[in-house]
Design a protein around this motif. Sequence first.
Motif, mmCIF file in Angstrom:
data_model
loop_
_atom_site.group_PDB
_atom_site.id
_atom_site.type_symbol
_atom_site.label_atom_id
_atom_site.label_comp_id
_atom_site.label_asym_id
_atom_site.label_seq_id
_atom_site.Cartn_x
_atom_site.Cartn_y
_atom_site.Cartn_z
ATOM 1 N N LEU A 194 0.925 -1.513 0.402
ATOM 2 C CA LEU A 194 -0.221 0.406 0.304
ATOM 3 C C LEU A 194 0.549 1.111 -0.307
ATOM 4 O O LEU A 194 0.799 2.328 -0.247
ATOM 5 N N LEU A 195 2.249 1.267 0.825
ATOM 6 C CA LEU A 195 2.766 2.838 0.854
ATOM 7 C C LEU A 195 3.185 2.577 -0.901
ATOM 8 O O LEU A 195 3.867 3.731 -1.281
ATOM 9 N N ARG A 204 -3.869 7.321 5.464
ATOM 10 C CA ARG A 204 -5.649 7.226 5.850
ATOM 11 C C ARG A 204 -6.216 6.205 5.825
ATOM 12 O O ARG A 204 -7.182 6.273 7.520
ATOM 13 N N ILE A 205 -5.899 5.742 4.981
ATOM 14 C CA ILE A 205 -6.704 3.817 6.218
ATOM 15 C C ILE A 205 -5.765 3.314 6.699
ATOM 16 O O ILE A 205 -6.742 2.407 7.695
ATOM 17 N N GLY A 206 -4.973 3.510 7.339
ATOM 18 C CA GLY A 206 -4.177 3.040 9.235
ATOM 19 C C GLY A 206 -5.406 3.739 10.107
ATOM 20 O O GLY A 206 -5.656 2.371 10.757
ATOM 21 N N PRO A 207 -5.146 5.177 10.181
ATOM 22 C CA PRO A 207 -5.995 5.258 11.225
ATOM 23 C C PRO A 207 -8.039 4.584 11.094
ATOM 24 O O PRO A 207 -8.039 3.880 12.454
ATOM 25 N N PHE A 208 -7.932 4.217 10.185
ATOM 26 C CA PHE A 208 -9.584 4.363 9.506
ATOM 27 C C PHE A 208 -8.839 2.636 10.583
ATOM 28 O O PHE A 208 -10.198 2.299 11.018
ATOM 29 N N ARG A 228 -12.228 0.868 -0.227
ATOM 30 C CA ARG A 228 -11.223 1.831 0.149
ATOM 31 C C ARG A 228 -9.897 1.057 -0.227
ATOM 32 O O ARG A 228 -8.381 2.035 -1.160
ATOM 33 N N LEU A 229 -9.291 0.115 0.485
ATOM 34 C CA LEU A 229 -8.200 -0.582 -0.286
ATOM 35 C C LEU A 229 -7.944 -0.526 -1.861
ATOM 36 O O LEU A 229 -6.957 -0.018 -2.231
ATOM 37 N N MET A 230 -9.229 -1.168 -2.538
ATOM 38 C CA MET A 230 -9.140 -0.939 -3.885
ATOM 39 C C MET A 230 -9.325 0.215 -4.811
ATOM 40 O O MET A 230 -8.420 0.483 -5.558
ATOM 41 N N THR A 231 -9.719 1.188 -3.961
ATOM 42 C CA THR A 231 -9.119 2.890 -4.310
ATOM 43 C C THR A 231 -7.094 2.879 -4.119
ATOM 44 O O THR A 231 -7.252 4.054 -4.842
ATOM 45 N N LEU A 232 -7.362 2.515 -3.815
ATOM 46 C CA LEU A 232 -5.741 3.176 -2.949
ATOM 47 C C LEU A 232 -5.158 2.352 -3.963
ATOM 48 O O LEU A 232 -3.759 2.941 -4.261
#
Length: 317
Positions: A194-195, A204-208, A228-232
């Motif tokens: 992801l990084l 953003r996805i970490g705090p989520f 969110r994962l696939m958008t990232l």
Amino acid sequence: MSNKIPVGISACLTGDAVRFDGGHKRLSFAMDELAPYVRFNPVCPEMAIGLPTPRPSLRLVKDSGGRISLRTGKSGNDTDLTESMQRFARERSRQLTDLCGFIVCAKSPSCGMERVRVYDGAGSRKNGVGLFCQVLMAELPWLPVEEDGRLQDALLRENFVGRVYTLYEFNQLLREGLTRGALMAFHRRYKLLLLAHSQPEYRRIGPFVAAMDRWESLEAFAMEYRLRLMTLLSHKATRPNHTNVLMHVQGYFHRHLTHKQREELSLLIDSYRRGVQPLLAPLALVRHYMAEYPDPWLSQQRYFEPYPEALRLRYGH
């Protein structure tokens, strides 16, 4: 991941003679390189709504009110197929929720993902989306969708296949039984990948994910996480982001390596950063050190093998 991955595809790209002219557009990347790993689900929307092959070509037409319709035949003697295509697309999309990707035919008024020609009173513009593809992406917004033409680009090809494999693993997680622990473990495995795709979205996805226990429904959280994962991951992995990941990984070996070894790895990463070396060069050395100095967290990271190495998808980096 031993089973073949379900992937949708425009039927003409498999070599089926279903195009308006009675021909096909067989996509060699799909049928020769991906086929050993995926189970294709071919769809020809135009034949599915009852059109023959060969047949008159279809067009997207924009009226004076801005409405875009799918039509066959010449202006003044044409048939509006919009409702039929939209109804089929909605029904078929709801049957395809197990898919992990979809390859569509570029420029098609039914399947094209972008830059499809739209006709109006002033001529035509390449700014439309095929009607079937438009509904598919609206109904399944998390689904990786890519065109045959764009898959000729090495980075887009790698990005698409990476998303397909990620979604496949996520879907397996759903089938095996959803738990908070399993979701957290899944996210941990994908942190470096992801990084590499987007640092802002990664932050953003970490705090989520950390706030997972605030959701009353774990299933609802998982569905939002999937989107969110696939958008990232739809962001292409970049050279600066890969460099950042490699530098992060380098820190895990710092106390094990000699000064000369640390310098060698740093220079190799910097050579990649400057475009002198391919990504595979520093990755090979990192994998060597991972084998020599195992680390439990690094060893589980999907970043190092997001898909079968035999596909050779990182050769373009």
